[in-house]
Design an enzyme around this catalytic site. Structure first.
Site, PDB file in Angstrom:
ATOM      1  N   SER A 261       0.838  -1.204   0.000  1.00 38.49           N
ATOM      2  CA  SER A 261       0.000   0.000   0.000  1.00 38.49           C
ATOM      3  C   SER A 261       0.870   1.249   0.000  1.00 38.49           C
ATOM      4  O   SER A 261       2.080   1.184   0.206  1.00 38.49           O
ATOM      5  CB  SER A 261      -0.877   0.015   1.248  1.00 38.49           C
ATOM      6  OG  SER A 261      -0.054   0.202   2.384  1.00 38.49           O
ATOM      7  N   LYS A 262       0.220   2.379  -0.200  1.00 40.93           N
ATOM      8  CA  LYS A 262       0.948   3.642  -0.182  1.00 40.93           C
ATOM      9  C   LYS A 262       1.611   3.827   1.184  1.00 40.93           C
ATOM     10  O   LYS A 262       2.716   4.331   1.298  1.00 40.93           O
ATOM     11  CB  LYS A 262      -0.030   4.776  -0.487  1.00 40.93           C
ATOM     12  CG  LYS A 262       0.451   6.142  -0.059  1.00 40.93           C
ATOM     13  CD  LYS A 262       0.306   7.173  -1.103  1.00 40.93           C
ATOM     14  CE  LYS A 262       0.815   8.549  -0.752  1.00 40.93           C
ATOM     15  NZ  LYS A 262       1.322   8.820   0.557  1.00 40.93           N
ATOM     16  N   ARG A 263       0.900   3.392   2.231  1.00 46.93           N
ATOM     17  CA  ARG A 263       1.445   3.545   3.585  1.00 46.93           C
ATOM     18  C   ARG A 263       2.774   2.782   3.745  1.00 46.93           C
ATOM     19  O   ARG A 263       3.685   3.243   4.422  1.00 46.93           O
ATOM     20  CB  ARG A 263       0.421   3.074   4.617  1.00 46.93           C
ATOM     21  CG  ARG A 263       0.535   3.892   5.877  1.00 46.93           C
ATOM     22  CD  ARG A 263      -0.587   3.699   6.904  1.00 46.93           C
ATOM     23  NE  ARG A 263      -1.917   3.565   6.348  1.00 46.93           N
ATOM     24  CZ  ARG A 263      -2.693   2.498   6.579  1.00 46.93           C
ATOM     25  NH1 ARG A 263      -2.254   1.499   7.313  1.00 46.93           N
ATOM     26  NH2 ARG A 263      -3.907   2.450   6.074  1.00 46.93           N
TER      27      ARG A 263
END
Ligand code: GLU
Length: 531
Positions: A261-263
Site C-alpha cells: 500500500s501507499k502507507r
C-alpha cells in the site's frame, strides 16, 4: 484467431499505484506480442471518488514509462468513440433496461438509510434471492405502487437478479477454473437513476463487449467480481464472445504479508507511484521518476514482479519483454516487493546509458546549486562515478567534491592516519606535483609512488590523507583519477587547505567530538578552474 484487443481501465480516483502500472504493462506486452491493440479506457462512473487531475496524471505516467496505447481517451478517432465512461452515459441504460425487461434484473426503490437499517437488524444482511422479497422493488411491490413511485420520480436503482443456487464457472488463464456458488453474491446495483450512471460492473462489461475486448488482464482484487461478470455476459447474450480472464497476482508488502500500500511506501521509504502526485491538500508524494529511477528500470523490475522468462534472464529490454512475455508464466501467488532489487535494476540501467545521456540528468542538479556547467568536465566526472550510482539522485552524494572543495574532513580518518608529520609529507608531495608534466594519472602515479618508496613513507597514511584533502572523506573513485580530473592547480590548492585546516584543528580542537572538521573557507570553495 481474430485480433487481440486488451484494455487498461483505471478509475481516476488518485495517483496510479505501481500495481496498476504493472497491470497496464502486462496488457501492453501481451498486445504487442500478438500485434494486437491496447486501449486506455477511463472508468469514471463513480462520481463520489472522482479526482479531476487523475486522468492527466495517468497519461503523464505512461508517457514517462514509454507505455503507449492504440486507442484511448487521448487519441482522436474517426468514429468519435469516447473512451471516457462518463461521456458514454447514454449507452448503458438500454442494457440495464434489457435485463429488466427479460426479468434478469429489477428496479429497487430502497433508500440507503432503509438498507442501512436492515443491516443493523440483520447483521449478515445481503440483498439477494433470500431477502429481496422483503425489500422495496418491482418483484416485491404491487404494480400500482411501482407505477406510483415511477410517476413521482422516486429514485431507484437497477439490480441484477442473481440466481439463488447456481455454480458459476470462471475459467481464468492464470488461476485456472474458479467455481463460485451464486448464493454468495448479492444483487449488484447496475445503474442508478440518481445520476443516470451505470456502476462499474455494468459499464465495464458493456464497454468490454462493445470495444471488442478479447482478454481481460487485471489485478487479482477483481477475481471475486468475475463470476458476476460471467453472469452479465450470459444474461446480455454475449457469452460466445466473452473475453478470456487473466487475474494477476497481488504485489505484496516487502515482508510478504498483505497487499503493498501507499502507507508501506511512506513507512519503508520507497515510492509506490510512477511519478510525483500532488493530492488535494497540496501534499506531494514523489514517484520513481523523482527518486532517481530510469523508466526502463521500472518497467523491467515491474515486469518481473509476478512473471519470469523461461531462461530466467533478469535484464530485459522492452522488446525482449514483448518477445518473452507469456501469461502461462505469470505466478498464481503474490509477488513480494523488494526495493533493493528495484535499485539493483536501476543501477544496471544507469550503466547502460552513455555518459552523454546521463549528463542530461545531472545538469539541472548542478544548475540548481548554482554551479556553472562544463559539459566536458561533467562527462568525465560521470564516467568516474557512474558505477557508484543506484539512483540518478545519488549523483551529488558521489560527485560533489568534483565541483566544490571539501566543506569538512572526516574526523575518523584524521584520527587514524593524520600524524604530526603528515602536513610536512603532503607539503613536499604538493611541490612535487607542481613539476609533473603532463599532469595525468599515469605520470602522477609513477612519480608519487617513487617518492613514497624513496622516503620510506607509510603508503596508507599518504594515500588516505591525500584523499581526505581532496574529497573530505574516505570515498570516491580511484585517487589518481580524481587527481587527474581535478587538475594540478586545484589538487595543490586542496592539499594546502587541508594542511592549514587540519593541523590547526588538531592543536586547538582536541575535545571536539564531531565526526568532521569543518573547512570554514567554503564560500569560495568552488573548483572554478574546472567546473
Ligand atoms: N476500473 C477498474 C479499476 O479501477 C477496472 C477493473 C478492470 O480492469 O476490470 O481497476
Amino acid at each position: 484467431m481474430s485480433e487481440i484487443r486488451v484494455r487498461f481501465a483505471p478509475s481516476p480516483t488518485g495517483a496510479l499505484h505501481i500495481g496498476g502500472v504493472r497491470t497496464a504493462l502486462y496488457n501492453y506486452l501481451f498486445a504487442k506480442q500478438h500485434q494486437g491493440k491496447l486501449i486506455l479506457r477511463i472508468e469514471d462512473t463513480d462520481t463520489t471518488r472522482f479526482v479531476p487531475e487523475a486522468e492527466q496524471y495517468i497519461l503523464d505516467a505512461f508517457h514517462w514509462l514509454g507505455i503507449t496505447f492504440d486507442e484511448g481517451v487521448h487519441i482522436p478517432n474517426n468514429e468519435n468513440i469516447s473512451y471516457r465512461q462518463s461521456e458514454r452515459k447514454a449507452i448503458y441504460k438500454q442494457y440495464a433496461d434489457y435485463l429488466v425487461e427479460n426479468n434478469l434484473a429489477y428496479i429497487a426503490f430502497d433508500m440507503p438509510h432503509e438498507i442501512e437499517r436492515k443491516r443493523k437488524t440483520h447483521p449478515n444482511f445481503q440483498y439477494d434471492a433470500s431477502t429481496r422479497m422483503s425489500m422495496k422493488n418491482t418483484l416485491s411491490l404491487p404494480d400500482e405502487e411501482v407505477q406510483r413511485f415511477l410517476v413521482f420520480g422516486k429514485k431507484y436503482v437497477i439490480r441484477l437478479r442473481i440466481p439463488s443456487n447456481e455454480n458459476i464457472e470462471v475459467d481464468d488463464m492464470i488461476c485456472g477454473k474458479v467455481i463460485v456458488n451464486s448464493s454468495i453474491l448479492d444483487d449488484k446495483v447496475l445503474w442508478k437513476s440518481s445520476d443516470g450512471l451505470p456502476t462499474y460492473h455494468l459499464a465495464n462489461i458493456v464497454d468490454d463487449h462493445l470495444m471488442g475486448i478479447t482478454h481481460v488482464i487485471r489485478g487479482a482484487e477483481w477475481l471475486p467480481s468475475a463470476p458476476l461478470h460471467v453472469l452479465l455476459y450470459r444474461y446480455l447474450g454475449w457469452e460466445e464472445t466473452m473475453p478470456r480472464f487473466a487475474h494477476l497476482p497481488l504485489i505484496l508488502k516487502p515482508e510478504g504479508n498483505g497487499k503493498l500500500s501507499k502507507r508501506d511506501g511512506d513507512q519503508f521509504g520507497f515510492p509506490v507511484f510512477p511519478i510525483q502526485w500532488k493530492d488535494k491538500d497540496g501534499d506531494i508524494t514523489l514517484g520513481y521518476k523523482e527518486e532517481g529511477f530510469l523508466p526502463e528500470a521500472v518497467i523491467n523490475f515491474l515486469a518481473l514482479l509476478g512473471w519470469s522468462p523461461q531462461n530466467r534472464q533478469e535484464i530485459l529490454s522492452m522488446q525482449e519483454l514483448i518477445n518473452e512475455f507469456s501469461l502461462n508464466r505469470v505466478k498464481k501467488s503474490g509477488a513480494r516487493f523488494d526495493f533493493e532489487k528495484a535499485k539493483w535494476f536501476n543501477h544496471a540501467y544507469i550503466q547502460q546509458k552513455t555518459n552523454a545521456e546521463l549528463l542530461q540528468f545531472f545538469r539541472p542538479m548542478l544548475l540548481e546549486k548554482g554551479i556553472p556547467i562544463n559539459d566536458k568536465y561533467l562527462e568525465k566526472v560521470t564516467a568516474l562515478i557512474k558505477e557508484r550510482l543506484n539512483l540518478i539522485n545519488d549523483f551529488w552524494e558521489q560527485a560533489s567534491f568534483f565541483f566544490i572543495r571539501p566543506v569538512a574532513y572526516d574526523e575518523k580518518i584524521i584520527k587514524k592516519w593524520w600524524n604530526e608529520d603528515t602536513a610536512f609529507h603532503l607539503d613536499i608531495l604538493k611541490n612535487i606535483l607542481n613539476d609533473i608534466e603532463p599532469f595525468d594519472k599515469k605520470h602522477v602515479h609513477k612519480i608519487m609512488m617513487a617518492f613514497i618508496h624513496k622516503q620510506h613513507l607509510n603508503i596508507g597514511e599518504i594515500m588516505s590523507c591525500l584523499r581526505l584533502s581532496l574529497v573530505g572523506a574516505a570515498k570516491g573513485p580511484e585517487l589518481f583519477d580524481i587527481i587527474e580530473l581535478l587538475g594540478k592547480k586545484e589538487t595543490m590548492t586542496r592539499i594546502q587547505l587541508a594542511i592549514e585546516i587540519i593541523d590547526v584543528t588538531n592543536e586547538t580542537d582536541e575535545d571536539d567530538d564531531e565526526n568532521t572538521v569543518n573547512n570554514n573557507n567554503t564560500n569560495d570553495a568552488k573548483a572554478n578552474d574546472n567546473a
